[in-house]
Design an enzyme around this catalytic site. Structure first.
Site, PDB file in Angstrom:
ATOM      1  N   ASP A   1     -11.994 -10.860   0.171  1.00 33.54           N
ATOM      2  CA  ASP A   1     -13.201 -11.013   1.120  1.00 33.54           C
ATOM      3  C   ASP A   1     -14.380 -10.101   0.420  1.00 33.54           C
ATOM      4  O   ASP A   1     -14.086  -9.012  -0.262  1.00 33.54           O
ATOM      5  CB  ASP A   1     -12.893 -10.821   2.561  1.00 33.54           C
ATOM      6  CG  ASP A   1     -12.147  -9.490   2.859  1.00 33.54           C
ATOM      7  OD1 ASP A   1     -11.623  -9.575   3.863  1.00 33.54           O
ATOM      8  OD2 ASP A   1     -12.429  -8.462   2.143  1.00 33.54           O
TER       9      ASP A   1
ATOM     10  N   GLU B   1      -5.809 -10.885  -0.983  1.00 34.46           N
ATOM     11  CA  GLU B   1      -6.678 -10.687   0.351  1.00 34.46           C
ATOM     12  C   GLU B   1      -8.142 -10.648   0.111  1.00 34.46           C
ATOM     13  O   GLU B   1      -8.889  -9.937   0.986  1.00 34.46           O
ATOM     14  CB  GLU B   1      -6.086  -9.408   0.865  1.00 34.46           C
ATOM     15  CG  GLU B   1      -4.710  -9.217   1.332  1.00 34.46           C
ATOM     16  CD  GLU B   1      -4.291  -7.996   1.969  1.00 34.46           C
ATOM     17  OE1 GLU B   1      -5.198  -7.421   2.591  1.00 34.46           O
ATOM     18  OE2 GLU B   1      -3.284  -7.759   1.908  1.00 34.46           O
TER      19      GLU B   1
ATOM     20  N   HIS C   1     -10.502  -6.608  -1.465  1.00 31.05           N
ATOM     21  CA  HIS C   1     -11.325  -6.414  -0.233  1.00 31.05           C
ATOM     22  C   HIS C   1     -12.441  -5.763  -1.078  1.00 31.05           C
ATOM     23  O   HIS C   1     -12.441  -4.414  -1.286  1.00 31.05           O
ATOM     24  CB  HIS C   1     -10.855  -5.554   0.704  1.00 31.05           C
ATOM     25  CG  HIS C   1      -9.565  -6.153   1.527  1.00 31.05           C
ATOM     26  ND1 HIS C   1      -9.854  -7.379   2.249  1.00 31.05           N
ATOM     27  CD2 HIS C   1      -8.377  -5.696   1.767  1.00 31.05           C
ATOM     28  CE1 HIS C   1      -8.724  -7.559   2.908  1.00 31.05           C
ATOM     29  NE2 HIS C   1      -7.593  -6.779   2.439  1.00 31.05           N
TER      30      HIS C   1
ATOM     31  N   GLU D   1       0.717  -1.281   0.017  1.00 33.83           N
ATOM     32  CA  GLU D   1      -0.039  -0.100   0.022  1.00 33.83           C
ATOM     33  C   GLU D   1       0.795   1.308   0.084  1.00 33.83           C
ATOM     34  O   GLU D   1       0.427   2.149   0.804  1.00 33.83           O
ATOM     35  CB  GLU D   1      -1.148  -0.190   1.255  1.00 33.83           C
ATOM     36  CG  GLU D   1      -1.977  -1.176   1.151  1.00 33.83           C
ATOM     37  CD  GLU D   1      -2.603  -1.449   2.327  1.00 33.83           C
ATOM     38  OE1 GLU D   1      -2.779  -0.430   3.426  1.00 33.83           O
ATOM     39  OE2 GLU D   1      -3.250  -2.722   2.674  1.00 33.83           O
TER      40      GLU D   1
ATOM     41  N   ASN E   1       2.034  -5.113  -2.989  1.00 33.62           N
ATOM     42  CA  ASN E   1       0.542  -5.359  -2.681  1.00 33.62           C
ATOM     43  C   ASN E   1      -0.044  -4.295  -2.497  1.00 33.62           C
ATOM     44  O   ASN E   1       0.308  -3.446  -1.861  1.00 33.62           O
ATOM     45  CB  ASN E   1       0.654  -6.415  -1.457  1.00 33.62           C
ATOM     46  CG  ASN E   1      -0.578  -6.943  -1.177  1.00 33.62           C
ATOM     47  OD1 ASN E   1      -1.205  -7.639  -2.214  1.00 33.62           O
ATOM     48  ND2 ASN E   1      -0.925  -6.938  -0.102  1.00 33.62           N
TER      49      ASN E   1
HETATM   50  O1  G3I Z   1      -2.486  -8.015  19.103  1.00 28.52           O
HETATM   51  C1  G3I Z   1      -3.005  -6.854  19.669  1.00 28.52           C
HETATM   52  C2  G3I Z   1      -3.452  -7.269  21.105  1.00 28.52           C
HETATM   53  O2  G3I Z   1      -2.499  -7.715  21.863  1.00 28.52           O
HETATM   54  C3  G3I Z   1      -4.421  -6.148  21.616  1.00 28.52           C
HETATM   55  O3  G3I Z   1      -4.805  -6.388  22.838  1.00 28.52           O
HETATM   56  C4  G3I Z   1      -5.352  -5.611  20.659  1.00 28.52           C
HETATM   57  C5  G3I Z   1      -6.301  -4.609  21.294  1.00 28.52           C
HETATM   58  O4  G3I Z   1      -5.695  -3.317  20.920  1.00 28.52           O
HETATM   59  O5  G3I Z   1      -4.643  -5.386  19.231  1.00 28.52           O
HETATM   60  C6  G3I Z   1      -4.231  -6.579  18.835  1.00 28.52           C
HETATM   61  O6  G3I Z   1      -3.705  -6.080  17.487  1.00 28.52           O
HETATM   62  C7  G3I Z   1      -4.820  -5.768  16.663  1.00 28.52           C
HETATM   63  C8  G3I Z   1      -4.328  -6.758  15.403  1.00 28.52           C
HETATM   64  O7  G3I Z   1      -5.184  -6.620  14.411  1.00 28.52           O
HETATM   65  C9  G3I Z   1      -4.263  -8.082  15.668  1.00 28.52           C
HETATM   66  O8  G3I Z   1      -5.560  -8.814  16.016  1.00 28.52           O
HETATM   67  C10 G3I Z   1      -4.596  -4.731  16.068  1.00 28.52           C
HETATM   68  O9  G3I Z   1      -4.809  -3.347  16.884  1.00 28.52           O
HETATM   69  C11 G3I Z   1      -5.285  -4.273  14.815  1.00 28.52           C
HETATM   70  O10 G3I Z   1      -5.114  -2.942  14.161  1.00 28.52           O
HETATM   71  C12 G3I Z   1      -4.991  -5.340  13.797  1.00 28.52           C
HETATM   72  O11 G3I Z   1      -5.867  -5.152  12.531  1.00 28.52           O
HETATM   73  C13 G3I Z   1      -5.290  -5.629  11.460  1.00 28.52           C
HETATM   74  C14 G3I Z   1      -5.078  -4.765  10.456  1.00 28.52           C
HETATM   75  O12 G3I Z   1      -4.577  -5.411   8.993  1.00 28.52           O
HETATM   76  C15 G3I Z   1      -4.396  -3.734  10.926  1.00 28.52           C
HETATM   77  O13 G3I Z   1      -4.549  -2.333   9.873  1.00 28.52           O
HETATM   78  C16 G3I Z   1      -6.272  -6.864  11.132  1.00 28.52           C
HETATM   79  O14 G3I Z   1      -6.137  -7.952  12.060  1.00 28.52           O
HETATM   80  C17 G3I Z   1      -5.667  -7.494   9.676  1.00 28.52           C
HETATM   81  O15 G3I Z   1      -6.547  -8.218   8.996  1.00 28.52           O
HETATM   82  C18 G3I Z   1      -5.702  -6.281   8.715  1.00 28.52           C
HETATM   83  O16 G3I Z   1      -5.029  -6.695   7.379  1.00 28.52           O
HETATM   84  C19 G3I Z   1      -4.856  -5.820   6.466  1.00 28.52           C
HETATM   85  C20 G3I Z   1      -3.501  -6.330   5.796  1.00 28.52           C
HETATM   86  O17 G3I Z   1      -2.507  -6.534   6.371  1.00 28.52           O
HETATM   87  C21 G3I Z   1      -3.216  -5.220   4.491  1.00 28.52           C
HETATM   88  N1  G3I Z   1      -4.401  -5.151   3.624  1.00 28.52           N
HETATM   89  C22 G3I Z   1      -5.371  -4.693   4.425  1.00 28.52           C
HETATM   90  C23 G3I Z   1      -5.766  -5.553   5.392  1.00 28.52           C
HETATM   91  C24 G3I Z   1      -7.104  -5.262   6.075  1.00 28.52           C
HETATM   92  O18 G3I Z   1      -6.826  -3.926   6.718  1.00 28.52           O
END
Ligand code: G3I
Length: 347
Positions: free
Chosen positions: A267, A265, A235, A158, A199
Site C-alpha cells: 500500500d 502487502e 508498506h 517479521e 514475510n
Molecule cells: O477484532 C477486534 C475487535 O473485536 C475489537 O473490538 C477491536 C478494538 O480493540 O480490535 C479488533 O482487532 C483489531 C484487528 O486489527 C481487527 O480489526 C486489532 O485491535 C488491531 O490491532 C488489528 O490491526 C491489524 C494489525 O496488523 C495488527 O498489528 C491490522 O488490521 C492489519 O492490517 C495489520 O496487518 C499487518 C500484517 O498482518 C503484517 N504486516 C504488517 C501489517 C500492518 O501492520
C-alpha cells in the site's frame, strides 16, 4: 448495513461477477485478475471478514478484480486460536470458502508472529517444551485445516528487527533461533504442497535488514529447511519507498537461492490532503513495483494490503495519512488502478 450469510454473499458475488461482463464493469474493460494472469502473475488483496460478509460491493469487486487473497487478520494466532483448547475458524473459513467459490488462490497469513497473540499465550510462563508443543500443535492444526486450499503460507512474519538482528520475541527468547527451522518443517509436514514463505517489511530493497533476511533464508535453505519464498510487504509512502532497481537486485539474489518472491502487502499511504498530484505519484510507485515484479521470473504474486480506501489499516495506524489503495472509498478506480491496468495490458 444489510447482513448476508456467508453462503448468500458467496453466491451473490458469483452471480454478479458472472453476469457483469468485464465490459460492463465500472472499472475498465478487463479486470486486473485477467490481465495479471495473462502476464503470468497473480494479483491479490488482503481481505477482512466483516466487509466480505456484509458489503456486497466489496465481495463483488474482490471476486472480479483479484485472483488471490490473503486473510488480513482471520488466520493470525490470536483471532484463530483464542484459547489454549479452542480454535475459532469462522472468519478464516468464510474467507477460504469465498476464495474457493471464486477460483481465487489463497495466501495464508500468518502462523508465527509476535503480534496479535492471544493473552493465554503471552500471560502464562510456559516451559520451552510446553511452548514447542503449543506452537507445533497450532501450526499443524491451522495449516492442516487448509491443506490443499492455501497456496502459500507466511509461516514466519517479521522475525528480523529493523537493526538486522533476530527480533526479541517470545519465540526467540523461549525457543532459541532454532525455532525458525522447526516451524518451517512443521508447516511442511502439515501441508507438503503449500509454498512456505518468510514475510517481512523494510527489507524490500537493499540494505542492512534486506541483507539480514537474505542471510537468514540462505541459512534455512542450506540446512535443507523447506522454505520456498520471501514475502516483501511493501508498506510504503510517497516520501519513503525502495528504489525499484534495488528491489529488482534483491529479488534477483533471492532467485539465485531458488526462492520465489511475492509482493505481499503493498500500500502507498498519502499524507492528507490527498491531491491529484499525490495520486499521480502514488500511481507511479505502484506501477514501478509491479513492473519490477513482471520483469523478475521468480516474482509470482503481487498482493496489496486491501483494495479500497473504504477499508484500510492505514488511517488508524498512521494518523494524518490515507488513500493508500487503488480503489477509492466508493470502489472507483484511482490513477493507481488505471496505471496497473495499463502496465498489465503491456502498454
Ligand atoms: O477484532 C477486534 C475487535 O473485536 C475489537 O473490538 C477491536 C478494538 O480493540 O480490535 C479488533 O482487532 C483489531 C484487528 O486489527 C481487527 O480489526 C486489532 O485491535 C488491531 O490491532 C488489528 O490491526 C491489524 C494489525 O496488523 C495488527 O498489528 C491490522 O488490521 C492489519 O492490517 C495489520 O496487518 C499487518 C500484517 O498482518 C503484517 N504486516 C504488517 C501489517 C500492518 O501492520
Amino acid at each position: 448495513m444489510n447482513t448476508l450469510s456467508p453462503l448468500c454473499c458467496i453466491l451473490l458475488a458469483l452471480l454478479i461477477s458472472s453476469t457483469l461482463a468485464p465490459s460492463q464493469s465500472p472499472a475498465v474493460d478487463l479486470a486486473l485478475r485477467s490481465l495479471a494472469r495473462a502476464r503470468g502473475i497473480n494479483i491479490g488483496a488482503a481481505v477482512a471478514a466483516r466487509p466480505l460478509l456484509n458489503d456486497s460491493l466489496y465481495a463483488q469487486t474482490l471476486a472480479r478484480e483479484f485472483g488471490m487473497l490473503t486473510p488480513e487478520n482471520a488466520m493470525k494466532f490470536g483471532p484463530i486460536h483464542p484459547a489454549r483448547d479452542r480454535y475459532d475458524f469462522r472468519d478464516a473459513d468464510a474467507i477460504v470458502e469465498f476464495a474457493v467459490a471464486n477460483g481465487m488462490r489463497i495466501r495464508g497469513h500468518t502462523l508465527v508472529w509476535h503480534n496479535q497473540q492471544p493473552r493465554w499465550l503471552t500471560e502464562e510462563d510456559f516451559s520451552r517444551d510446553e511452548l514447542l508443543a503449543i506452537l507445533r500443535e497450532h501450526i499443524t492444526t491451522v495449516a492442516g485445516r487448509y491443506r490443499g486450499k492455501v497456496t502459500a503460507w507466511d509461516v514466519v512474519n517479521e522475525a528480523i528487527g529493523d537493526n538486522g538482528s533476530l527480533r526479541d520475541t517470545i519465540w526467540l527468547r523461549r525457543l532459541g533461533p532454532e525455532y525458525l527451522d522447526l516451524v518451517f518443517r512443521w508447516a511442511h509436514e502439515a501441508d507438503p504442497e503449500a509454498q512456505l514463505f518468510y514475510n517481512d517489511y523494510g527489507g524490500e530493497g537493499l540494505g542492512r535488514k534486506s541483507d539480514a533476511i537474505y542471510t537468514m533464508v540462505r541459512g534455512l535453505s542450506s540446512r535443507g529447511v523447506p522454505i520456498h519464498g520471501v514475502g516483501l510487504q511493501m508498506h510504503v509512502s510517497l516520501d519513503s519507498f525502495p528504489n525499484p532497481q534495488d528491489v529488482a537486485a534483491n529479488i534477483s539474489r533471492l532467485a539465485a537461492l531458488g526462492l520465489h518472491v511475492h509482493i505481499t502487502e503493498m500500500d502507498v499511504r498519502i499524507r492528507q490532503p490527498i491531491t491529484e498530484e499525490k495520486l499521480a505519484a502514488q500511481a507511479r510507485i505502484y506501477q514501478e513495483i509491479v513492473r519490477v515484479c513482471l520483469s523478475s521470473p521468480n516474482c509470482t504474486a503481487f498482493v496489496m494490503w486491501g483494495f479500497t480506501d473504504r477499508y484500510s489499516w492505514v488511517p488508524s495506524f498512521f494518523p494524518g495519512f490515507g488513500g493508500a489503495l487503488i480503489l477509492d472509498e466508493s470502489y472507483g478506480p484511482k490513477p493507481a488502478y488505471s496505471a496497473l491496468a495499463e502496465l498489465l495490458r503491456g502498454r
